[in-house]
Design an enzyme around this catalytic site. Structure first.
Site, PDB file in Angstrom:
ATOM      1  N   LYS A  75       0.841  -1.203   0.000  1.00 32.54           N
ATOM      2  CA  LYS A  75       0.000   0.000   0.000  1.00 32.54           C
ATOM      3  C   LYS A  75       0.877   1.254   0.000  1.00 32.54           C
ATOM      4  O   LYS A  75       2.055   1.192   0.381  1.00 32.54           O
ATOM      5  CB  LYS A  75      -0.909  -0.015   1.239  1.00 32.54           C
ATOM      6  CG  LYS A  75      -0.166   0.003   2.565  1.00 32.54           C
ATOM      7  CD  LYS A  75      -1.095  -0.327   3.723  1.00 32.54           C
ATOM      8  CE  LYS A  75      -0.338  -0.305   5.041  1.00 32.54           C
ATOM      9  NZ  LYS A  75      -1.121  -0.906   6.136  1.00 32.54           N
TER      10      LYS A  75
ATOM     11  N   TYR B 236      16.966  31.266   5.497  1.00 33.77           N
ATOM     12  CA  TYR B 236      15.802  32.038   5.963  1.00 33.77           C
ATOM     13  C   TYR B 236      15.846  32.236   7.470  1.00 33.77           C
ATOM     14  O   TYR B 236      16.156  31.299   8.214  1.00 33.77           O
ATOM     15  CB  TYR B 236      14.513  31.273   5.645  1.00 33.77           C
ATOM     16  CG  TYR B 236      14.142  31.245   4.186  1.00 33.77           C
ATOM     17  CD1 TYR B 236      13.917  32.435   3.482  1.00 33.77           C
ATOM     18  CD2 TYR B 236      13.987  30.040   3.531  1.00 33.77           C
ATOM     19  CE1 TYR B 236      13.554  32.401   2.150  1.00 33.77           C
ATOM     20  CE2 TYR B 236      13.621  30.000   2.189  1.00 33.77           C
ATOM     21  CZ  TYR B 236      13.411  31.180   1.510  1.00 33.77           C
ATOM     22  OH  TYR B 236      13.051  31.138   0.199  1.00 33.77           O
TER      23      TYR B 236
HETATM   24  C1  LIG Z   1      -0.342  -1.992   6.758  1.00 33.07           C
HETATM   25  C2  LIG Z   1      -0.908  -3.271   7.178  1.00 33.07           C
HETATM   26  C3  LIG Z   1      -0.073  -4.380   7.404  1.00 33.07           C
HETATM   27  C4  LIG Z   1       1.450  -4.311   7.331  1.00 33.07           C
HETATM   28  O1  LIG Z   1       1.984  -3.797   8.516  1.00 33.07           O
HETATM   29  P1  LIG Z   1       3.586  -3.779   8.754  1.00 33.07           P
HETATM   30  O2  LIG Z   1       3.717  -3.392  10.176  1.00 33.07           O
HETATM   31  O3  LIG Z   1       4.128  -2.758   7.822  1.00 33.07           O
HETATM   32  O4  LIG Z   1       4.094  -5.131   8.462  1.00 33.07           O
HETATM   33  C5  LIG Z   1      -0.678  -5.588   7.717  1.00 33.07           C
HETATM   34  N1  LIG Z   1      -2.015  -5.693   7.808  1.00 33.07           N
HETATM   35  C6  LIG Z   1      -2.858  -4.650   7.618  1.00 33.07           C
HETATM   36  C7  LIG Z   1      -4.323  -4.834   7.755  1.00 33.07           C
HETATM   37  C8  LIG Z   1      -2.325  -3.399   7.306  1.00 33.07           C
HETATM   38  O5  LIG Z   1      -3.139  -2.359   7.127  1.00 33.07           O
END
Ligand SMILES: *Cc1c(COP(=O)(O)O)cnc(C)c1O
Length: 414
Positions: free
Chosen positions: A75, A302
């Site tokens: 994702k 800045y």
């Molecule tokens: C993002 C996510 C993961 C992965 O989590 P990590 O800690 O990056 O391994 C697993 N399951 C769900 C439902 C997620 O949303």
């Protein structure tokens, strides 16, 4: 965009030919690397080492019990690493599934030819479900309305559509309450167009030393699996663990684990178990774009947030908070010549400044590392996270799209 610059460059018509370096009385610097659009690469970029990613995946594969399936969570562009490239590498390294958050991300991978099973994490709006059926995207269901609607769509398409039931065991975001899992399963059993392919839940806290809430969630998950079985339906693939759970809670592995951050070579926390050899995949780099010699009393940038107490040599790096670097002042480091150069002054949108007085070998257009390793030194993702008072997940996903991603792939080249 009206026309690609490469079209202009390749047109033989001399009158529209862009001014060349020779025309300007300059010699062409060699060699010139051309990006897709024909523009020279930006002197600030993110390197993604796919060879390292594959090695991490192999180490995880060797570490895990045999038979445990891996879902690679890609994702948000695989946490900024590129969902397509990382997804392909994960599938080539033994991942059976890919996991994504949005319909857009998933359809984009399908359009680029990825045929592997894709699980959409989170819940879908009604109007998204026809797209999921059309693109073979597996949904997590947790409420009767979507069961009925997806069932209708499946029957209309003459298909048996696989689904995963998401159970809320204490995270209290998505999912059916663990006490209602049995009732939802009964509804699902009547949906002739659907097939229960998996059951999942998600940990609220799996990477910290205190595992008591994770164990409570595990017990609730087990309880709901019992309730599902009582309806006579096979539960299919059961999955609960993210990276933290995979590392520290082997009793919660079930049939599959969903790994996002770990194969990228970053640990979810400082206390979870280590797998020797895991290395971070992302390096953020920029070239020294300016060098200034300061006298005592001169200030930088800045707001004049830094004033030299003695003569200092300052390097300007063409990367800033507009690229995702934390907007800090007089804090943090860059690596130049394998040494730490402290940040001086404030970080601007497009530039930051570091003190290279102690690195006399540093020259204009030398490579600097903002996150990652250079020689013996390393600026870890966690070190950058401290600068912005945040966590590694936030740092990885904060590097903006205007920083080009450059993929290294030693194995493919060899
Ligand atoms: C993002 C996510 C993961 C992965 O989590 P990590 O800690 O990056 O391994 C697993 N399951 C769900 C439902 C997620 O949303």
């Amino acid at each position: 965009m009206t026309r690609l610059p490469s079209d202009v460059l390749e047109r033989p018509d001399a009158t529209t030919r862009p001014l060349s370096l020779e025309d300007a009385g300059l010699r062409e610097p060699a060699p010139v690397t051309r990006t897709l659009s024909g523009l020279p690469p930006r002197p600030a970029w993110v390197e993604i080492d796919l060879g390292r990613f594959r090695r991490n995946f192999q180490l995880i594969d060797r570490d895990k019990p045999t038979g445990l399936q891996l879902l690679s969570v890609v994702k948000d562009e695989a946490y900024g690493h590129g969902a397509f490239q990382i997804g392909k590498a994960a599938l080539a390294s033994g991942a059976a599934w890919l996991g994504l958050s949005t319909l857009q991300e998933a359809v984009s991978l399908r359009e680029r030819g990825i045929r592997a099973p894709i699980l959409l994490l989170g819940d879908r709006e009604a109007e998204e479900l026809p797209w999921c059926v059309a693109h073979d995207l597996t949904c997590c269901l947790s409420e009767p309305g979507s069961i009925d609607w997806l069932n209708q769509l499946a029957l209309r398409a003459g298909r048996k559509v696989p689904v995963h039931v998401k159970i809320n065991t204490g995270m209290n975001r998505y999912g059916v309450h663990w006490k209602q899992a049995g009732a939802l399963a009964a509804r699902l059993a009547e949906a002739k167009g659907l097939r229960l392919e998996g059951v999942l839940s998600h940990f609220a806290q799996s990477d910290e030393a205190d595992k008591s809430f994770a164990r409570l969630q595990l017990a609730r998950f087990r309880e709901s699996l019992e309730a599902l079985r009582a309806t006579g339906m096979p539960t299919g693939c059961r999955h609960l663990c993210n990276s933290g759970g995979f590392l520290d809670l082997s009793e919660a592995h079930f049939d599959m684990v969903r790994l996002g951050i770990l194969p990228l070579g970053v640990y979810p926390s400082s206390v979870c178990r280590r797998i020797p050899g895991i290395q971070s995949v992302m390096t953020v780099k920029a070239r020294v774009a300016g060098i200034q010699q300061l006298e005592a009393g001169d200030s930088v940038g800045y707001g004049m947030r830094y004033t030299a107490a003695s003569p200092r040599r300052i390097a300007v790096l063409p990367i800033g908070y507009g690229d995702g670097f934390p907007r800090v002042r007089n804090q943090g480091f860059a690596l130049i010549g394998g040494r730490r150069a402290p940040l001086v002054g404030g970080v601007a949108m497009d530039a930051l400044t570091v003190d290279i007085t102690d690195i006399p070998s540093a020259r204009l257009w030398d490579e600097a590392v903002l996150m990652g390793r250079q020689g013996e030194e390393e600026i870890s993702v966690h070190e950058v996270a401290k600068l912005k008072n945040s966590v590694s997940y936030d740092v990885l996903t904060s590097w903006r799209a205007r920083l080009p991603r450059v993929y290294l792939d030693e194995e493919a080249r060899a």
